[in-house]
Design an enzyme around this catalytic site. Structure first.
Site, PDB file in Angstrom:
ATOM      1  CG  ASP A  43      -2.095   0.955   1.103  1.00 37.23           C
ATOM      2  OD1 ASP A  43      -3.111   0.637   0.451  1.00 37.23           O
ATOM      3  OD2 ASP A  43      -1.972   2.062   1.658  1.00 37.23           O
ATOM      4  CE1 TYR A  79      -5.574   6.716  -0.580  1.00 40.65           C
ATOM      5  CE2 TYR A  79      -5.341   7.173   1.767  1.00 40.65           C
ATOM      6  CZ  TYR A  79      -5.430   6.273   0.714  1.00 40.65           C
ATOM      7  OH  TYR A  79      -5.382   4.927   0.961  1.00 40.65           O
ATOM      8  CG  HIS A 124      -4.255  -4.087   0.166  1.00 39.99           C
ATOM      9  ND1 HIS A 124      -3.488  -3.600  -0.870  1.00 39.99           N
ATOM     10  CD2 HIS A 124      -4.349  -3.070   1.069  1.00 39.99           C
ATOM     11  CE1 HIS A 124      -3.140  -2.347  -0.609  1.00 39.99           C
ATOM     12  NE2 HIS A 124      -3.639  -2.009   0.561  1.00 39.99           N
TER      13      HIS A 124
END
Length: 320
Positions: free
Chosen positions: A115, A244, A298
């Site tokens: 990630d 983000y 993930h």
């Protein structure tokens, strides 16, 4: 579970209070390794792999594969302080990693992550190529080759994977859009509601893992709630999501647009968000190791710790 059994510290790095696990191996020849988590994870993701990495002989491995492991909470995550001013993107995370390893006295080391941790590890190699011996990533990074002959080397299976990645982008990335544009507004809501925060985070563990829709088939309630509580108790869902926003605002090219020559290993788990073709990854990285995993998603360190640990050991053996 056993989190408080690990050696944990905080230190000042460029004005930020950085929390980190520093689990040293008892073996003199152990190789230093910095492991970086992502969103919506935390250093808790690594509680299953720290023992096998630092004392492999206790888990069916060989002492000569031991690591000294450093697991920082990224700034704005977990028990680390949030950046005090705008502009702190994933490059800032990598710079913090480099500074932390220097402060701990490690002149040569490896980096690992998935990630955001994949990007942070890649940038760590970019900023400290003379110190980072290799990077091991469990979220593939890369770009489509500009050379037509190279681009044509994508297999039918890899084409199917690309189509799956496109569908994921279209149907499952609403969180990226809102966290990349309005993290503060969403943060007020999630900080006000523990149920809302749990739903926002656990939904990702369900969707992004190899669980077949049954999230508790891969993670226990204690594991899920421990990770949520790290966000809730520290009130840091907002700064975690701001990463983000800052990365989106930076509008820079990807890390892989300038090829990284540091030896790179990829562990490709079948339920990863996107599984890029190997030729795409080779366009941006010096790929010396590639493993197609039989299962897992993930959150590799929590889902398939044994597979991940063995692949990390195998990748770093020739680089020690």
């Amino acid at each position: 579970v056993v989190q408080n059994g690990f050696d944990q510290f905080t230190t000042d790095v460029d004005g930020l209070r950085v929390h980190f696990i520093h689990e040293r191996s008892p073996h003199d020849g152990a190789f230093p390794l910095i492991v970086t988590h992502g969103w919506p994870g935390s250093v808790f993701e690594f509680y299953k792999v720290l023992g096998p990495l630092t004392t492999p002989e206790k888990f069916g491995g060989r002492a000569k594969d031991a690591f000294h492991v450093v697991c920082p909470s990224m700034p704005g995550y977990g028990f680390s302080s949030a950046p005090p001013a705008p502009g702190f993107d994933i490059r800032g995370v990598a710079q913090t990693n480099v500074a932390l390893m220097g402060k701990l006295g490690y002149a040569r080391y490896g980096a690992q992550g998935g990630d955001w941790g994949s990007l942070a590890s890649a940038w760590t190699a970019r900023f400290a190529p003379d110190r980072v011996a290799g990077i091991h990533l469990n979220m593939p990074l890369g770009r489509k080759p500009s050379d037509a002959a190279k681009a044509a080397r994508v297999t039918e299976e890899e084409q199917r994977r690309l189509e799956h990645a496109r569908k994921f982008r279209d149907l499952e990335t609403g969180y990226q859009a809102i966290q990349g544009t309005k993290p503060q507004t969403l943060g007020y809501a999630l900080n006000d509601s523990p149920a809302g925060l749990a739903a926002w985070i656990v939904e990702k563990f369900r969707t992004w893992s190899d669980c077949g829709g049954d999230v508790e088939s891969r993670f226990t309630k204690d594991e899920l709630l421990t990770n949520v509580m790290i966000y809730w108790a520290n009130g840091n869902i907002t700064p975690s999501m701001r990463l983000y926003f800052e990365n989106r605002r930076a509008l820079r090219k990807g890390i892989e647009d300038e090829r990284i020559e540091t030896p790179t290993g990829f562990a490709v788990f079948p339920f990863e968000l996107a599984r890029l073709p190997r030729v795409w990854c080779e366009e941006g990285f010096n790929v010396t190791h590639w493993t197609e995993m039989p299962r897992g998603g993930h959150f590799a360190a929590l889902e398939e710790p044994d597979l991940l640990v063995e692949d990390i050991r195998a990748f770093f053996r020739p680089l020690r």
